[in-house]
Structure formats: C-alpha cells, structure tokens
Write an enzyme that holds these catalytic residues in place. Structure first.
Site, short mmCIF file in Angstrom:
data_model
loop_
_atom_site.label_atom_id
_atom_site.label_comp_id
_atom_site.label_asym_id
_atom_site.label_seq_id
_atom_site.Cartn_x
_atom_site.Cartn_y
_atom_site.Cartn_z
N ARG A 115 3.64 -0.69 -8.55
CA ARG A 115 4.59 -0.33 -7.44
C ARG A 115 5.71 -1.38 -7.56
NH1 ARG A 115 1.75 -2.87 -2.13
NH2 ARG A 115 1.29 -4.82 -2.87
N ASN A 151 9.03 -1.42 1.89
CA ASN A 151 7.79 -2.48 2.06
C ASN A 151 8.03 -3.64 1.54
OD1 ASN A 151 4.99 -2.63 2.92
ND2 ASN A 151 4.55 -3.06 0.76
N GLU A 152 8.22 -4.65 2.20
CA GLU A 152 8.45 -6.01 1.72
C GLU A 152 9.52 -6.12 0.67
OE1 GLU A 152 4.55 -7.39 0.45
OE2 GLU A 152 4.00 -8.04 2.56
N GLU A 161 1.54 -6.53 9.41
CA GLU A 161 0.09 -6.80 8.32
C GLU A 161 -0.40 -8.34 8.25
OE1 GLU A 161 0.87 -5.80 4.00
OE2 GLU A 161 2.26 -4.37 4.56
N TRP A 190 -5.66 -10.84 -3.95
CA TRP A 190 -4.37 -11.34 -4.86
C TRP A 190 -4.25 -12.75 -5.06
CZ3 TRP A 190 -0.90 -13.94 -1.80
CH2 TRP A 190 -0.97 -13.56 -0.33
N GLU A 231 -6.24 -2.59 -4.98
CA GLU A 231 -6.76 -3.34 -3.77
C GLU A 231 -8.16 -3.25 -3.03
OE1 GLU A 231 -2.39 -5.04 -2.38
OE2 GLU A 231 -2.87 -2.87 -1.47
N LYS A 232 -8.93 -2.61 -3.90
CA LYS A 232 -10.12 -2.18 -3.53
C LYS A 232 -11.03 -3.44 -3.21
CE LYS A 232 -11.68 -1.67 -8.43
NZ LYS A 232 -10.12 -1.31 -8.84
N PHE A 233 -10.62 -4.79 -3.53
CA PHE A 233 -11.46 -5.86 -3.11
C PHE A 233 -10.71 -6.58 -1.76
CE2 PHE A 233 -12.82 -5.47 -7.64
CZ PHE A 233 -14.07 -5.01 -7.19
N HIS A 234 -9.70 -6.02 -1.19
CA HIS A 234 -8.97 -6.34 -0.24
C HIS A 234 -9.77 -6.14 0.89
CE1 HIS A 234 -5.90 -7.51 2.55
NE2 HIS A 234 -5.05 -7.92 1.58
C1 GLA Z 1 1.15 -6.58 1.04
C2 GLA Z 1 1.57 -5.30 0.92
C3 GLA Z 1 0.35 -4.38 1.25
C4 GLA Z 1 -0.71 -4.88 0.65
C5 GLA Z 1 -0.96 -6.30 1.12
C6 GLA Z 1 -2.26 -6.89 0.57
O1 GLA Z 1 1.75 -7.14 2.18
O2 GLA Z 1 2.88 -4.90 1.87
O3 GLA Z 1 0.80 -2.83 0.91
O4 GLA Z 1 -0.58 -4.92 -0.70
O5 GLA Z 1 -0.04 -7.03 0.75
O6 GLA Z 1 -2.47 -8.25 1.13
#
Ligand code: GLA
Length: 669
Positions: free
Chosen positions: A113, A151-152, A308, A316, A356-359
């Site tokens: 992404r 997003n961010e 978030e 990560w 992100e399956k381990f998040h």
């Molecule tokens: C960022 C992204 C999310 C996700 C989180 C994981 O903040 O905006 O999509 O990837 O990190 O911590």
C-alpha cells in the site's frame, strides 16, 4: 467550513472496519458484537479502492451500500474513507509513471500500500474521481457522519524523485522565489559552486556524492508536505461539492515527520490522530501524552478524534509488546483526558490474511472469550458513562514550542552532533513537565503566546525573525521563556543568522553562543550548590546582560556559564546551553516555574491527573500508571462508578473521571 455537529452523541467509540475481508455472514456477527461493545462509530472503506472501482471508471458500490445499511440499522455511524492510500493494480499498470522514485532512484512497485507520487496528475484525477463518486452516492446516507480522506499522509512513503515530482518542485520554487537569483541567494549556492544559471538545471536533492545542499533539502521537505496537502485538499473539495459532513484525515502527531500539522490542521474540519505505543520504551505512556497534547494543540484546543490506537500489540515494531491488562483503558482515558472526544482503534476484527494478521484488534483471533474483547466491552461501557465530558476543553498555562520546519532542518546531515536530536529534546522537556504534573499545550513559535505563563523551547534550531520578535515581545510583556540549547542557530533557509549563533534571541535571553562544544564523555553543571550530570552538548556562551545561574564543571566548557537568566521588559528569559536529562532538569525548571508563578500540583509519581473544563463543571481524568494504589485529593462524582468521592483511592493501574464538586472547582495546573 461546512455546517456539522460532532459525529456521534457523547464520546465516539469504535475502529477501522474492513468487512470486505470477510464473508457476508460475518458482518452480522460483527454488528451484533459492536453493539455489545458499545461501538457507535466505525471507519469503513479505507483500503477498498480495488473493490469499489475494479476497473478504471467502473464502480461497484453494491457491497458498500449493504454494509452502510446494515451498520445504520444497528445504530452504528460511519466515518467513510476515501481509499486513495492504496491504489488498485490497474492504476499502477495504466499509469506506471505515477510511481514514486526514491532518492536512490528505486521505483516503488505495487503489491503493498502507499501513495503513488503526490505530484502525479493521473493520481490526482483518479483520487478525486473516486472521492467525488463516493460523496455523491453517500452524501445523504444516514449512516455517514464523517469523511476520512486517505490514510496517514506521509506514511509509508512521501518524498518522490520522479521526473514529474522534479518538474513540480521547480514550479513550486519559481513561485516561492520568483527569480533564479533569489533562489541562488536563499540556497547559498556560491558554496561548492552550485550556482544555477537555468531553471531546468534545478532539481530535487536526489542521491549525491557528498551531502546535498541543506537549503535545497529543507525546501524539498516543504514542497513534499505541500504536494501531499494539495492531494488532500483536492479530495476534500471533491467531497464538499456534494456532502456536508465534517472531513478529516488521520495524522500521526509526534510520530509524523513529513507533514507540518500546523498547516494541515487548518484544512480539516475535525483533527484526528493515530497513536501507537513504542514497545522499547517502558514508559511509552509519556510519549502517548505528548502525542495527545500535540494533537489537541494543532486542533487549537477543539475536541479531536483518536482515530487509531491498538487494543494490545502491534506487529510492525521489531519486538512487539502486548498491552498488560488495564493498559488499553489507561491509554484510552489518557487520550480522552487530553481532549479526545473519540476513541477508536485499528481495527475492529483481526485480519486472517495479509501483512497485519499479528496486529491486535478489538475482536482478536481468539474471539469473544478473550481478555482483550472483555476489556473492549468494558471500555465501551466506561465511555458511555462519560458522555457529559464531550466538548469540554483542556486549558494549560504552559506552551511548548513545536515547529516541523525546525525538525526537518535540525535533522539534516553534518550538524555539530548527531546525538542532539529534535525528538529526544522534545521528549525530555515534555517528560520533565509531565513528571511535575504540569499539563502543556504545544504552540508554533509565531503563535500568539500571551495566554501562557511559561513558554518552553526544547528544540528551536530554526528561528525566523518573526518568531524571534514574537518571543521577545512575549517576554517583554511579562512572559517567562525557557530556551534549550542549539537554539536560533539558522533562519528559514538553514543559513546561520548574521552575527552568530543565537543572535535573534540575544535581546530576550541576554546571551549568545560563540562556539558549540560537544562533550566527549561527561561533565557537570553546578546550580545553586547542586551538581547536575550532563553529556553530549555544551556551548561557549557570551553573556550580554544575563546572569549566570549554572556553571560547567569539567568538560570542554569548564568554568563557563551553562545556564543563564535574563530580565527583559517585565518578563524573564532562561537559556540552558546543555542537554540535561529529565532528572537533571528538575531543579532548573523548579526555578523557572517560580518565575512564571506556576505551582506544580504535586501528584504521586506515575499518576497523571488532567483537567477538562466544561461549561458548568470541571472533569478530572486520573490515570494511575503505578503498581501501587494511591490517594488523590479529588472530590466530586466519579462518573464511571457513579460514586461520590471526597479524596479518591485510585487502585494500581486504575483510572477515574471525577466531575468536580461544585461549579468549576479548581483542578491541577
Ligand atoms: C497505521 C495504519 C493502519 C494500520 C496500523 C497498524 O496506523 O493507518 O492502517 O496499518 O498502522 O498499527
């Protein structure tokens, strides 16, 4: 600005919701469990571009219609995302020139992404088209209460060295400087024979044999910030053409590097922020508090949304530490105490596949029987009991100066010491104030500071003439200013101020710096008979009216002034020319508080109490980070339990929110 109200009644609660990753029957379970958890707001569609526009210009909104209808039928409001942080495969295939090129010339591919070139016209067109289509379709949908653009911005990639970026940078520079002569002067190109004779020869500061021109790098950072913001504004305006709901994009406050949030915050209706604890830091909740205060400050004190955070571990960082029982709640309430009226997570349901399956998530892989889900349900109920806190404001007496341009400049190469960092100094000063229980705002150095008793400048390497004038006037009118080392060194072009280091603040501080004297090993500062250890940094100060308060003992500046105090007009300016630790700063700031008339509240160590001022009452949000119970002198109604308290026993790791007894009962500073 469009007309709008806060997205939900009371405090908003929820998270990113990605139903497109799940079969239809799971959605029904999702909404049922969201209701159980007290969720009232979810962010939908943030990474759904490929599903919403499977081929260029062909849209499929059917599944999203169904998701929004289902959520609405269950009383859950939607913060609708524009999916432009993850362009579909067709976009990269059709517009390969839109890809980002890194400083080293690597072309960034698809399959992850991240934004394509913020200067790509094809991207701008495609992004505003999907944003406009969404707005047109859902402007009147009863579920949609807010828009979440992209997003961010700035993560994971922002700087772009592609040909289109270089061309756009040149246009931006022409606009900024008007003439090549002005650019050559601003960039100091006479140094190393970099003088430009043609605009076509001016480029982005791509990989160079030695360090690239610092003024060029600083301008490229400004340009990159500007280009990303232009992408945001284009999408925002495409939405506003159809819709009236408030529009946001999620910031990353102190963790963001590439976005000047003072500028960004002016462009959004509601400020929102993402924050994740930094696992290696055993006291990451202090960084969290900093981030929350910074977010509230860029929002100019208005309520903001924590868009978030995580219920437990992220995935990560290198070694990802799970949150301890109760830690998520402490984190959430700290954000709330510091002004957040929305507490959201990444993400609702843990993903089975993908990166992100381990998040962690609100609904973990382990399901509803898990500790995390129980805590999520509990937090939902807690926030439900805090509805009356929504809209109240935090009003600190202290401002800490924060300037992204100074951060960009200070972190360029070939500084006197790479051990003296913007973020490190910011955290150290912030932590000192946090430990003293002193709540702070952040401010831009050119802001009106007259409402603050004390202004602290932990890392003000770049100071413009306008900022220096502002700070000087602030002190002249009675303010107290505390400036940390390596300050007012350069102007907005990263050129040393004429007359030497610190010159712009010489009048207000009564001191300037002749030479920087980084320390090999350690030294001490003697202050009122006390010996404070220091390392990394010292300066050879030249006094011009200031009195010496601290003196170097040992090290390269042995016997010279280390800490000074100066009266200017009706105020006071302090200069601390070395990089003191949190502990060593304690006696220094104690003297500064006395000048500023600030009395720290004297809370037990590891306990924070933040005051939110409502129209009729003050709310005291107390968070106990310690492993022991503490007693606090708070009186009123504890809103979570409903109990009347007169002196509050706060158990180890617990939180409380007290509506102070009587109107406007005093709270801590
Ligand atoms: C960022 C992204 C999310 C996700 C989180 C994981 O903040 O905006 O999509 O990837 O990190 O911590």
């Amino acid at each position: 600005m469009s007309e709008w109200t806060w997205p939900t009644p009371g405090i908003s609660y929820g998270g990113d919701y990605n139903p497109e990753q799940w079969p239809r029957h799971v959605w029904d379970e999702d909404v049922a469990l969201m209701r159980e958890a007290g969720v009232n707001l979810v962010s939908v569609g943030i990474f759904s571009w490929a599903m919403l526009e499977p081929r260029e210009g062909e849209f499929d909104f059917g599944w999203l219609d169904e998701v929004l209808d289902l959520l609405h039928a269950n009383g859950i409001a939607v913060d609708l995302g524009t999916p432009t942080a993850a362009p579909p495969a067709w976009f990269y295939a059709t517009y390969p020139d839109s890809r980002v090129v890194t400083r080293d010339g690597v072309v960034i591919g698809p399959g992850s992404r991240g934004m394509v070139s913020p200067s790509s016209a094809a991207y701008r067109r495609a992004a505003t088209r999907i944003a406009g289509e969404l707005a047109q379709r859902y402007a009147e949908h009863a579920a949609v209460v807010m828009w979440h653009v992209h997003n961010e911005y700035g993560a994971p990639v922002s700087d772009d060295y592609s040909p289109q970026s270089v061309a756009a940078f040149r246009d931006w520079l022409r606009e900024r400087y008007g003439s090549l002569d002005a650019l050559n002067a601003a960039w100091g190109t006479a140094f190393w024979g970099q003088v430009y004779g043609e605009w076509e020869h001016v480029g982005a500061p791509a990989a160079t044999a030695s360090t690239a021109n610092p003024a060029q790098q600083l301008d490229f950072a400004r340009f990159t910030d500007h280009q990303m913001r232009a992408c945001f504004i284009a999408e925002r305006d495409a939405i506003r053409a159809h819709a009236r709901q408030p529009i946001t994009t999620n910031f990353m406050a102190h963790q963001s590097y590439n976005t000047d949030l003072w500028r960004w915050a002016r462009e959004v209706d509601i400020v929102s922020d993402d924050h994740y604890l930094w696992s290696p830091d055993p006291e990451a909740h202090i960084g969290l508090a900093l981030s929350a205060d910074l977010t509230r400050s860029v929002a100019r004190g208005k309520p903001w949304v924590l868009m978030e955070h995580s219920t437990s571990a992220v995935n990560w960082q290198g070694h990802n530490i799970a949150k301890r029982p109760g830690e998520m709640r402490r984190n959430a309430l700290t954000h709330l105490g510091r002004g957040a009226d929305g507490i959201l997570f990444f993400q609702w349901r843990a993903s089975r596949s993908g990166a992100e399956k381990f998040h962690s998530a609100m609904l973990p892989h382990a399901g509803t029987g898990s500790r995390v889900f129980r805590e999520v349900v509990e937090l939902g109920s807690t926030l439900g009991s805090l509805a009356e806190v929504a809209g109240s404001r935090v009003r600190p007496q202290v401002a800490v100066l924060y300037d992204w341009e100074s951060l960009w400049a200070q972190e360029l190469e070939w500084r006197p010491s790479d051990r003296l960092g913007f973020r490190e100094r910011m955290r150290t000063y912030y932590e000192r104030l946090w430990r003293d229980g002193v709540t702070v705002d952040f401010a831009h150095p050119e802001d009106d500071l007259s409402g603050y008793r004390l202004v602290v400048a932990p890392a003000s390497y770049l100071v413009t003439d306008a900022a220096a004038k502002n700070l000087t006037g602030y002190v002249a009118e009675g303010g107290t200013l505390l400036v940390s080392c390596f300050a007012a060194v350069v102007d907005e072009y990263d050129a040393v101020h004429p007359g030497g280091f610190g010159t712009p603040l010489r009048t207000v501080l009564g001191v300037a710096t002749e030479e920087f004297l980084p320390i090999r090993g350690a030294a001490e500062v003697e202050l009122a008979g006390e010996r404070l250890p220091t390392e990394v940094w010292a300066e050879h100060l030249v006094l011009d009216g200031a009195e010496t308060r601290g003196v170097y003992r040992g090290g390269p500046a042995d016997g010279m002034a280390a800490i000074t105090r100066h009266t200017h007009g009706s105020g006071t300016g302090w200069y601390v020319s070395t990089a003191l630790s949190v502990e060593a700063l304690a006696p220094v700031v104690a003297a500064v508080y006395a000048d500023a008339g600030i009395v720290p509240p004297g809370r037990p160590e590891g306990v924070e109490v933040i005051t939110r001022h409502g129209e009729t009452h003050d709310y005291l949000v107390a968070v106990n980070h310690r492993d022991q119970d503490v007693r606090l002198d708070l009186a009123g109604t504890e809103l979570i339990s409903g109990a009347e308290v007169d002196g509050l026993r706060l158990a180890a790791g617990a939180t409380a929110v007290v509506r102070a007894g009587g109107d406007r009962a005093g709270g801590p500073a």
